[in-house]
Scaffold this active site. Structure first.
Site, short mmCIF file in Angstrom:
data_model
loop_
_atom_site.label_atom_id
_atom_site.label_comp_id
_atom_site.label_asym_id
_atom_site.label_seq_id
_atom_site.Cartn_x
_atom_site.Cartn_y
_atom_site.Cartn_z
N GLY A 1 1.15 -0.18 1.26
CA GLY A 1 0.98 -1.03 0.10
C GLY A 1 0.88 -2.48 0.53
O GLY A 1 1.30 -2.85 1.63
N CYS A 2 0.34 -3.30 -0.34
CA CYS A 2 0.13 -4.71 0.03
C CYS A 2 1.46 -5.44 0.19
O CYS A 2 1.72 -6.04 1.24
CB CYS A 2 -0.78 -5.41 -0.97
SG CYS A 2 -0.26 -5.27 -2.69
#
Length: 315
Positions: free
Chosen positions: A115-116
């Site tokens: 995930g970012c």
């Protein structure tokens, strides 16, 4: 012989950027599905099973469905959704996380793209725990800001069509963000951090901030100790994570969440006041680059046995 790659979900924000990054590659053949057949299970299954590598740029449920459609033993998968991020049967696609993570990815059939938000937290926190400077039980807070592209097509359209878009919009105020299990697991924390993300009125780019009350620790490290642990770790791994020089400054003029847009680069900063026993760990990167499509291409390169940095910048 070229590698056949199918981007399932190529019309979405992440899929489009992956396709753009791979467009000029001579060692890759992109398998495409007709727009009218994107929801046709038979058409998707045919391409998923024809690909050497399938990259899933889909919501979680559709990603799980996509994996279930693969009936052969050869198609390798990079999943950009959050469906498999803490699944022990999937390699975690953050190559710089540990000294052997890149090798793990290179041998894996199934790789979960990070995930970012979690990448900045993992990059700044895990090396400090491994160096024994911060215990895994320490209560952490994470603040972060991302460009509105991180919210997908609906948020992009909302911001770009609004006459008065919010310049700063905090969210996840019930503290149950879906990235928390990933942050806790891979940062090796005993407890989930208190995580408060936000969206800014700009398209892409992000910063994560981890404040540290070092005076609460039994042994209080100095700012230079934190910096040295990060520098030592990232000097020992391949990839594109840079540790900025340790400086005692009140502000840095060009510090901006947009400074690495269009790249796969991540820069880490340590700011500290030893007299107050406080520090701030900062990570800056592109939420669509290192935080999404760039990470997927980096993982694809590793799985193909190529240099990690091939086609990681978007013109």
């Amino acid at each position: 012989m070229s590698v056949r790659v199918f981007i399932d979900g190529e019309a979405g924000t992440t899929g489009l950027q992956i396709r753009e990054r791979l467009a000029e590659r001579r060692d890759i053949e992109i398998l495409s599905i007709a727009a009218e057949r994107r929801k046709d299970l038979d058409a998707r299954a045919e391409l998923l099973n024809s690909a050497d590598v399938a990259i899933l740029c889909l919501p979680d449920a559709a990603a799980l469905e996509g994996v279930s459609l693969i009936k052969n033993e050869t198609t390798r998968v990079i999943d950009a959704s959050s469906a498999h991020r803490v699944d022990p049967d999937w390699a975690y696609g953050f190559p710089e996380m540990t000294r052997d993570q890149s090798e793990i990815i290179s041998k894996a059939r199934f790789v979960s793209n990070p995930g970012c938000y979690p990448q900045g937290v993992i990059a700044t926190v895990r090396p400090l725990l491994e160096a024994g400077l911060v215990p895994s039980t320490h209560a952490l807070t994470v603040n972060a800001i991302s460009g509105y592209s991180g919210g997908g097509r609906q948020m992009i359209e909302s911001y770009e069509s609004s006459e008065k878009p919010s310049s700063f919009w905090p969210y996840a105020l019930q503290f149950g963000h879906k990235h928390l299990p990933e942050m806790q697991h891979y940062a090796d924390l005993a407890h989930a951090p208190l995580f408060q993300p936000s969206v800014g009125n700009y398209a892409q780019g992000m910063m994560t901030f981890v404040p540290l009350q070092l005076g609460q620790l039994r042994t209080v490290p100095k700012g230079k100790d934190l910096h040295a642990a990060l520098a030592d770790h990232f000097a020992s791994v391949n990839g594109d994570v840079e540790v900025a020089p340790f400086e005692s400054v009140n502000a840095i003029e060009d510090l901006s969440p947009e400074m690495f847009n269009g790249t796969n680069h991540m820069r880490l900063h340590v700011f500290a006041n030893d007299d107050m026993a406080q520090a701030m760990l900062v990570a800056i990167y592109d939420n669509l680059g290192k935080g999404a499509s760039g990470a997927a291409v980096q993982n694809l390169n590793i799985m193909m046995g190529l240099s990690e940095n091939v086609d990681l910048c978007v013109a």
